[in-house]
Design an enzyme around this catalytic site. Structure first.
Site, PDB file in Angstrom:
ATOM      1  CB  THR A  95      58.409 173.492 -20.473  1.00 18.66           C
ATOM      2  OG1 THR A  95      57.413 174.047 -19.607  1.00 18.66           O
ATOM      3  CG2 THR A  95      59.711 174.169 -20.154  1.00 18.66           C
ATOM      4  CB  ILE A  96      54.045 176.575 -22.659  1.00 24.37           C
ATOM      5  CG1 ILE A  96      53.224 176.123 -21.451  1.00 24.37           C
ATOM      6  CG2 ILE A  96      53.754 175.723 -23.883  1.00 24.37           C
ATOM      7  CD1 ILE A  96      51.758 176.485 -21.581  1.00 24.37           C
ATOM      8  CG  ASP A  97      54.913 176.372 -17.254  1.00 26.20           C
ATOM      9  OD1 ASP A  97      53.912 176.865 -17.791  1.00 26.20           O
ATOM     10  OD2 ASP A  97      54.873 175.364 -16.525  1.00 26.20           O
ATOM     11  CB  ALA A 131      46.031 192.556 -17.872  1.00 25.44           C
ATOM     12  CD  GLU A 132      42.293 197.109 -17.188  1.00 24.81           C
ATOM     13  OE1 GLU A 132      41.802 195.999 -17.480  1.00 24.81           O
ATOM     14  OE2 GLU A 132      42.676 197.934 -18.035  1.00 24.81           O
ATOM     15  CG  MET A 167      49.085 176.515 -18.011  1.00 27.74           C
ATOM     16  SD  MET A 167      49.659 175.157 -19.019  1.00 27.74           S
ATOM     17  CE  MET A 167      48.217 174.088 -18.967  1.00 27.74           C
ATOM     18  N   GLY A 168      51.515 178.705 -15.154  1.00 24.78           N
ATOM     19  CA  GLY A 168      52.656 179.307 -14.467  1.00 24.78           C
ATOM     20  C   GLY A 168      52.546 179.066 -12.979  1.00 24.78           C
ATOM     21  NE  ARG A 169      50.439 173.788 -10.747  1.00 29.11           N
ATOM     22  CZ  ARG A 169      50.217 172.833 -11.642  1.00 29.11           C
ATOM     23  NH1 ARG A 169      51.175 171.997 -11.962  1.00 29.11           N
ATOM     24  NH2 ARG A 169      49.050 172.704 -12.216  1.00 29.11           N
ATOM     25  CG  ASP A 197      59.357 176.018 -15.649  1.00 28.09           C
ATOM     26  OD1 ASP A 197      59.831 175.596 -16.716  1.00 28.09           O
ATOM     27  OD2 ASP A 197      58.623 175.331 -14.928  1.00 28.09           O
ATOM     28  NE  ARG A 223      29.470 186.139 -16.463  1.00 26.62           N
ATOM     29  CZ  ARG A 223      28.617 186.754 -15.656  1.00 26.62           C
ATOM     30  NH1 ARG A 223      29.009 187.146 -14.453  1.00 26.62           N
ATOM     31  NH2 ARG A 223      27.374 186.995 -16.020  1.00 26.62           N
ATOM     32  NE  ARG A 273      53.837 164.517 -16.395  1.00 24.73           N
ATOM     33  CZ  ARG A 273      54.390 165.706 -16.657  1.00 24.73           C
ATOM     34  NH1 ARG A 273      55.678 165.904 -16.429  1.00 24.73           N
ATOM     35  NH2 ARG A 273      53.681 166.692 -17.159  1.00 24.73           N
ATOM     36  CG  ASP A 299      62.644 171.219 -13.885  1.00 25.13           C
ATOM     37  OD1 ASP A 299      61.670 170.499 -14.195  1.00 25.13           O
ATOM     38  OD2 ASP A 299      62.602 172.096 -13.002  1.00 25.13           O
ATOM     39  N   GLY A 332      55.754 167.175 -20.069  1.00 22.09           N
ATOM     40  CA  GLY A 332      54.632 167.818 -20.764  1.00 22.09           C
ATOM     41  C   GLY A 332      55.007 168.211 -22.189  1.00 22.09           C
ATOM     42  NE  ARG A 349      61.590 170.330 -41.089  1.00 22.46           N
ATOM     43  CZ  ARG A 349      62.294 171.421 -41.381  1.00 22.46           C
ATOM     44  NH1 ARG A 349      62.909 172.090 -40.416  1.00 22.46           N
ATOM     45  NH2 ARG A 349      62.400 171.826 -42.631  1.00 22.46           N
TER      46      ARG A 349
HETATM   47  P1  ATP Z   1      57.334 169.387 -17.351  1.00 23.04           P
HETATM   48  O1  ATP Z   1      58.042 170.707 -17.221  1.00 23.04           O
HETATM   49  O2  ATP Z   1      56.321 169.358 -18.392  1.00 23.04           O
HETATM   50  O3  ATP Z   1      56.840 168.841 -16.023  1.00 23.04           O
HETATM   51  P2  ATP Z   1      59.507 167.588 -16.996  1.00 23.04           P
HETATM   52  O4  ATP Z   1      60.568 167.087 -17.890  1.00 23.04           O
HETATM   53  O5  ATP Z   1      59.959 168.403 -15.819  1.00 23.04           O
HETATM   54  O6  ATP Z   1      58.457 168.350 -17.876  1.00 23.04           O
HETATM   55  P3  ATP Z   1      58.784 165.373 -15.238  1.00 23.04           P
HETATM   56  O7  ATP Z   1      57.546 164.578 -15.169  1.00 23.04           O
HETATM   57  O8  ATP Z   1      59.252 166.087 -14.026  1.00 23.04           O
HETATM   58  O9  ATP Z   1      58.604 166.371 -16.485  1.00 23.04           O
HETATM   59  O10 ATP Z   1      59.989 164.415 -15.716  1.00 23.04           O
HETATM   60  C1  ATP Z   1      59.855 163.608 -16.880  1.00 23.04           C
HETATM   61  C2  ATP Z   1      60.431 162.244 -16.609  1.00 23.04           C
HETATM   62  O11 ATP Z   1      61.829 162.355 -16.308  1.00 23.04           O
HETATM   63  C3  ATP Z   1      59.843 161.516 -15.409  1.00 23.04           C
HETATM   64  O12 ATP Z   1      58.628 160.871 -15.723  1.00 23.04           O
HETATM   65  C4  ATP Z   1      60.940 160.521 -15.070  1.00 23.04           C
HETATM   66  O13 ATP Z   1      60.858 159.387 -15.914  1.00 23.04           O
HETATM   67  C5  ATP Z   1      62.219 161.301 -15.412  1.00 23.04           C
HETATM   68  N1  ATP Z   1      62.779 161.841 -14.161  1.00 23.04           N
HETATM   69  C6  ATP Z   1      62.410 162.956 -13.516  1.00 23.04           C
HETATM   70  N2  ATP Z   1      63.125 163.124 -12.391  1.00 23.04           N
HETATM   71  C7  ATP Z   1      63.948 162.056 -12.309  1.00 23.04           C
HETATM   72  C8  ATP Z   1      64.951 161.617 -11.369  1.00 23.04           C
HETATM   73  N3  ATP Z   1      65.227 162.308 -10.259  1.00 23.04           N
HETATM   74  N4  ATP Z   1      65.616 160.494 -11.643  1.00 23.04           N
HETATM   75  C9  ATP Z   1      65.347 159.767 -12.755  1.00 23.04           C
HETATM   76  N5  ATP Z   1      64.427 160.119 -13.673  1.00 23.04           N
HETATM   77  C10 ATP Z   1      63.735 161.236 -13.453  1.00 23.04           C
END
Ligand code: ATP
Length: 328
Positions: A130-132, A191-192, A174-176, A134, A252, A76, A107, A15, A25
């Protein structure tokens, strides 16, 4: 500086988040500073497999520090999850003479880089975007601070209408898996109640808290809800439940969605991105690999990828208490 690396690739993956451009940059300019060639890899690992590379010099990244999104695009890639896909990516990098890469992402992107490093002994370094917020090993990920500011600004606006009409607003942010955004904007926007994945407030306590706030003379209320909150109900179900039990409130719902990921990065994120880019490239140049760059106690820090992806980022529980006290 002693090093054998001559060409570094940089990609954004997963993301998007504000600050990714500032990090690109920084990587490009740190390479230029050390007389290393830098290649932008388009569309994450997808572009790596396709050999979609472009050489970038210091001037090619002008005017992007303030831009949201990522000029390199993100994607992805299913193919990169397979050994065959990664072999093609490796062959493409070798063909272009790229001998290390910096991946800016979450991650999943780091897991991909780690697997790639193990298979081909290829130097890799990660920057958390990532904005989360996490990710374990850094108190701040790129984009998180910007998202907090964006969301607080929106809640301030929603409060204007909430207080004009004596309304109760449930605002989903956001924040799963972690409640960093909800908790911080909840305190920051007054917030309350704040509902987060880490704590089960319970429906009864939510009603009790809203009744208390009504009794204390408040005519409108804001409840911030993280996507993955523990009560396990969607914001729309929460609205129905509260309306059934508290007819005095007009409820709302506002689901903020993708707008939280957009916009010009905050000064904090621009500075963080600049520092992380320098650290990532200079770490590669002194022979380090397989680490994520992070920030701890305002210092740049390296966390091995396996720890960064396995560890869990923790919320600051003190903020929950602060929020309780503020809503007295
Ligand atoms: P976000 O936090 O926005 O989800 P992210 O980096 O965790 O970001 P993912 O979609 O989980 O996003 O991973 C990005 C890409 O990294 C995947 O599309 C894939 O190509 C690669 N990737 C993720 N896990 C694996 C893995 N176990 N082995 C190889 N490649 C991976």
């Amino acid at each position: 500086m002693l090093h054998t690396i001559k060409k570094i690739g940089v990609l954004t993956s997963g993301g998007d988040a504000p600050g990714m451009n500032a990090a690109i940059r920084s990587v490009v300019r740190t390479c230029a500073f050390h007389d290393i060639k830098c290649y932008g890899i388009y569309r994450g690992y997808e572009g790596m497999i396709d050999g979609d590379f472009v050489e970038m010099d210091a001037r090619s990244v002008k005017g992007i520090i303030n831009k949201g999104g990522t000029i390199l695009k993100s994607a992805r890639s299913k193919e990169f999850r397979t050994k065959e896909g990664r072999q093609v990516a490796y062959d493409q990098l070798k063909k272009a003479g790229i001998d290390a890469f910096v991946v800016i992402g979450g991650d999943g992107s780091f897991t991909g880089a780690m697997v790639f490093n193990q298979e081909f002994d290829f130097p890799v370094m990660g920057i958390p975007g990532t904005i989360d917020n996490d990710i374990f090993g850094t108190t701040h990920t790129l984009g998180y601070d910007t998202a907090l500011n964006t969301v607080v600004e929106v809640i301030d606006k929603i409060r204007d209408t909430a207080s004009s009409h004596n309304r109760l607003f449930f605002i989903e942010v956001m924040g799963r898996d972690v409640g960093h955004i909800a908790l911080n904007v909840g305190v920051g926007a007054g917030a309350e109640e704040i509902l987060i994945p880490e704590e089960d407030l319970g429906l009864d306590r939510l009603l009790e808290s809203l009744r208390r706030s009504k009794a204390s003379g408040k005519s409108s209320s804001i409840v911030v809800v993280a996507e993955g909150d523990k009560i396990g109900k969607s914001v729309f179900e929460l609205k129905d439940y509260v309306e059934e039990n508290m007819s005095e409130y007009e409820v709302r719902v506002s689901v903020l969605g993708h707008m939280q990921r957009g916009g010009s990065p905050s000064c904090f994120d621009r500075v963080l991105a600049s520092r992380m880019g320098v650290k990532a490239v200079e770490s590669l140049l002194i022979g380090k690999s397989n680490y994520m760059v992070g920030i701890k106690n305002d210092m740049m820090d390296l966390t091995p990828f396996d720890q960064a992806v396995k560890g869990k980022s923790k919320i600051n529980m003190e903020l929950l208490r602060v929020s309780d006290i503020m809503t007295v």
